[in-house]
Design an enzyme around this catalytic site. Sequence first.
Site, PDB file in Angstrom:
ATOM      1  N   CYS A  79       0.854  -1.201   0.000  1.00 40.57           N
ATOM      2  CA  CYS A  79       0.000   0.000   0.000  1.00 40.57           C
ATOM      3  C   CYS A  79       0.886   1.246   0.000  1.00 40.57           C
ATOM      4  CB  CYS A  79      -0.853   0.010   1.261  1.00 40.57           C
ATOM      5  SG  CYS A  79      -1.835  -1.468   1.460  1.00 40.57           S
TER       6      CYS A  79
ATOM      7  N   ARG B 151       1.420   1.635  -6.131  1.00 38.75           N
ATOM      8  CA  ARG B 151       1.550   0.658  -5.028  1.00 38.75           C
ATOM      9  C   ARG B 151       0.207   0.008  -4.690  1.00 38.75           C
ATOM     10  NH1 ARG B 151       6.184   0.902  -2.151  1.00 38.75           N
ATOM     11  NH2 ARG B 151       5.174   0.040  -0.310  1.00 38.75           N
TER      12      ARG B 151
ATOM     13  N   TRP C  16      -3.712  -1.602  -1.238  1.00 37.44           N
ATOM     14  CA  TRP C  16      -3.661  -2.849  -2.009  1.00 37.44           C
ATOM     15  C   TRP C  16      -4.159  -3.900  -1.022  1.00 37.44           C
ATOM     16  CZ3 TRP C  16      -2.935  -4.767  -6.808  1.00 37.44           C
ATOM     17  CH2 TRP C  16      -2.691  -6.128  -6.929  1.00 37.44           C
TER      18      TRP C  16
ATOM     19  N   ASN D  37       0.870  -0.279   6.142  1.00 34.89           N
ATOM     20  CA  ASN D  37       1.286  -1.081   4.987  1.00 34.89           C
ATOM     21  C   ASN D  37       1.959  -2.319   5.547  1.00 34.89           C
ATOM     22  OD1 ASN D  37       2.082  -2.010   2.465  1.00 34.89           O
ATOM     23  ND2 ASN D  37       4.021  -0.899   2.555  1.00 34.89           N
ATOM     24  N   GLY D  38       1.552  -3.496   5.070  1.00 36.72           N
ATOM     25  CA  GLY D  38       2.159  -4.736   5.549  1.00 36.72           C
ATOM     26  C   GLY D  38       1.061  -5.678   6.019  1.00 36.72           C
TER      27      GLY D  38
ATOM     28  N   GLU E 239       8.389 -22.252 -17.980  1.00 42.99           N
ATOM     29  CA  GLU E 239       8.313 -20.865 -17.485  1.00 42.99           C
ATOM     30  C   GLU E 239       9.524 -20.066 -17.950  1.00 42.99           C
ATOM     31  OE1 GLU E 239       6.231 -18.970 -16.445  1.00 42.99           O
ATOM     32  OE2 GLU E 239       7.295 -17.323 -15.463  1.00 42.99           O
TER      33      GLU E 239
ATOM     34  N   LYS F 119       9.277 -16.697 -20.260  1.00 39.36           N
ATOM     35  CA  LYS F 119       9.898 -15.426 -19.858  1.00 39.36           C
ATOM     36  C   LYS F 119      10.798 -14.899 -20.965  1.00 39.36           C
ATOM     37  CE  LYS F 119       7.918 -14.220 -16.377  1.00 39.36           C
ATOM     38  NZ  LYS F 119       6.857 -15.028 -16.813  1.00 39.36           N
TER      39      LYS F 119
ATOM     40  N   GLU G  72       8.664 -13.727 -24.044  1.00 38.18           N
ATOM     41  CA  GLU G  72       7.795 -12.532 -23.917  1.00 38.18           C
ATOM     42  C   GLU G  72       8.595 -11.278 -23.597  1.00 38.18           C
ATOM     43  OE1 GLU G  72       4.886 -12.662 -20.798  1.00 38.18           O
ATOM     44  OE2 GLU G  72       6.198 -13.683 -19.413  1.00 38.18           O
TER      45      GLU G  72
ATOM     46  N   HIS H 274      13.585 -37.190 -28.649  1.00 34.55           N
ATOM     47  CA  HIS H 274      12.422 -37.530 -29.496  1.00 34.55           C
ATOM     48  C   HIS H 274      12.139 -36.415 -30.499  1.00 34.55           C
ATOM     49  CE1 HIS H 274      11.521 -41.020 -27.006  1.00 34.55           C
ATOM     50  NE2 HIS H 274      11.858 -40.258 -25.976  1.00 34.55           N
TER      51      HIS H 274
ATOM     52  N   LYS I  52      -1.090  -6.929 -19.344  1.00 37.06           N
ATOM     53  CA  LYS I  52      -0.885  -7.501 -18.017  1.00 37.06           C
ATOM     54  C   LYS I  52      -2.016  -8.463 -17.672  1.00 37.06           C
ATOM     55  CE  LYS I  52       1.043  -8.311 -14.139  1.00 37.06           C
ATOM     56  NZ  LYS I  52       2.164  -9.284 -14.193  1.00 37.06           N
TER      57      LYS I  52
HETATM   58  C1  AGP Z   1       3.217 -14.164 -17.600  1.00 34.50           C
HETATM   59  O1  AGP Z   1       4.539 -13.636 -17.609  1.00 34.50           O
HETATM   60  C2  AGP Z   1       2.403 -13.648 -18.752  1.00 34.50           C
HETATM   61  N1  AGP Z   1       2.318 -12.243 -18.705  1.00 34.50           N
HETATM   62  C3  AGP Z   1       1.080 -14.345 -18.918  1.00 34.50           C
HETATM   63  O2  AGP Z   1       1.355 -15.642 -19.393  1.00 34.50           O
HETATM   64  C4  AGP Z   1       0.179 -14.495 -17.664  1.00 34.50           C
HETATM   65  O3  AGP Z   1       0.751 -15.403 -16.773  1.00 34.50           O
HETATM   66  C5  AGP Z   1      -1.179 -15.055 -18.114  1.00 34.50           C
HETATM   67  O4  AGP Z   1      -1.780 -14.118 -18.978  1.00 34.50           O
HETATM   68  C6  AGP Z   1      -2.108 -15.358 -16.955  1.00 34.50           C
HETATM   69  O5  AGP Z   1      -2.407 -14.180 -16.266  1.00 34.50           O
HETATM   70  P1  AGP Z   1      -3.122 -14.302 -14.828  1.00 34.50           P
HETATM   71  O6  AGP Z   1      -2.174 -15.013 -13.940  1.00 34.50           O
HETATM   72  O7  AGP Z   1      -3.355 -12.878 -14.419  1.00 34.50           O
HETATM   73  O8  AGP Z   1      -4.384 -15.067 -15.023  1.00 34.50           O
END
Ligand code: AGP
Length: 610
Positions: free
Chosen positions: A2, A27, A74, A100-101, A483, A487, A490, A506, A605
């Site tokens: 927060c 925040r 938050w 905050n916390g 993962e 990363k 993207e 394979h 996001k």
């Molecule tokens: C993760 O780095 C990506 N931005 C994306 O795959 C994300 O994880 C996915 O869109 C799911 O989002 P969410 O966790 O908000 O549901």
Amino acid sequence: MCGIVGYVGHRDAMSVILPGLRRLEYRGYDSAGIATASDGCLDVRKKTGKIAALEMAVAGDPPRGTLGIGHTRWATHGRPSDANAHPHIDCLAGLAVVHNGIIENYRDLRKTMAAEQHRFRSQTDTEVIAHLIERHQADGLVSAVSRAARELEGAYAIACIAADAPNTLVALRRGSSPLVIGFGQGEMFVASDVPALLGCTREILVLEENEIAILTPEGLTLRSVDGVPVRRHPTTVRWDQEAAEKSGYPHFMLKEIFEQPEAVRNTMCERVDPQEGHVQIPELGLKDRDLAGLSRLCFVACGTSWHAALVGKYLVEAFARLPVDVDVASEFRYRRPVVDSRVLTVPISQSGETADTLAALREAKDHGSRTVAICNVVGSSLAREADGVVYTRAGIEIGVASTKAFTAQLIAVTLMALKLGLARNMMDTMFVRQTVKALCELPDLLSVVLDQSDAIRRVAARFADCDHALYLGRGLNFPLALEGALKLKEISYIHAEGYPAGEMKHGPIALVDSRMPVVAIAPRGETYHKMASNIEEIKARDGMVIAVATAGDEEIHAKADVVISVPATLEWLQPVLNAVPLQLLAYHAGVLRGCDVDQPRNLAKSVTVE
Ligand code: AGP
């Protein structure tokens, strides 16, 4: 995470606090509030939503006074609402607190004070602070805050004012929640972070652990919570506004990578007891007998959250011996899933607004499944529509690439697996105690990995001009391979694939040549020797191998071109640590390639469309 702003001096407190809160909106912005003191009275205004909603609410009749505190929230406890917004007040509305916390022992404190006839108005952990201070208020505000602090457990930053203590603002910090003090001429400031003060002063002093600050127009008195005077001087901050919002980090993504120790610690708090080895997740909303009666668990998620779900499968099946399905949320409803009331469906989502995950949740509920979401945003659609919700407490995640939310999700699925295992009598208490102890060591071990960021940047330079990369892992590290590849894709736009290492022969091995970096996640453990063989097979074809390995493993150095060492922990928890080098590799590769790492092209996001 927060935002707090406080002011005492000669100006109208509102004129400092509201602009300061706007600069802290990154925040968190579930709700906002302000309290000012003048003529022996407090004036408290608070509103759900962003700071603009609060500004509109007070526009015609702003609170008066040259002493005040403000807060942008938050939510971690208690959904976003006017009642749960800060500041919180005591029974007599004589003092106001912003926080905050997380107060870990707030439930017990709340019970005790309710028994003493304190009247609570919210569901938050914060409100107990106001009533604790009230309990000791006869000693004066400063002593009351000090005495209250001794009864609080957790990590927190607090600012407090009282109607009967004009020109006095008391601030206190314990644990990782930051507080900075600003120095002016005949005025003093306090805030969660530097951005809030840049419009007023650049003379800043960072409050340290267990310090209490007493601010008056004349200046600052600093002491430890135990009353020992502390003498320190402010420094001049040279940051611009944007740099300050990132706490000096070049990007939100890097800042959030480095916030992982706190995110992991916060996600665990109140849920594990290292002394007793207990695991409790009251938010599950399911009794042990419900958990024991389950026939199956079904994770549904997208992207990085889906990778966390894949790790969850390994853990739940290992700990609870409960069959687990993991579905990409966008596929779930097209496979006519066999789901009924004995299936627990667990959607995982950082944002809680991902359309495909929401659709999967609704599909599962239509089939009679009980649903418990793992989510990072309190009051999000997913959190509201699921029967129960286990919140990750990673704080607001601004970088489009999910980092701290991912490791917080790994903690959440680990706790869920432990809880299921205990409820189904599949685990002995010694194993649980050992696992809980190792969980509590993770924040410090994460810091050890983060210390390697510069070295990992040098490794990332080997990716910078590549077009393809391969990530390999086995067992729990197969989802980590996925993962790591995601990363890199993207953030740096390098094509990367994650594969179970056992699948390499394979097909993917056909891709291996001297221009293709291969990241092999090869910690000590059950699959180590098979990973070592995979590395040799890649080297035999001129591949370049970057190994993520256990610190102290000398053998791997003879095989891989580059080794990134990660501290050892229990094999089940190793993914939490292995994730960090993968995040840093992607981040540094993206920066080296001049990519917009916080807002990569074509991405959002939260994917709120199907
Ligand atoms: C993760 O780095 C990506 N931005 C994306 O795959 C994300 O994880 C996915 O869109 C799911 O989002 P969410 O966790 O908000 O549901």
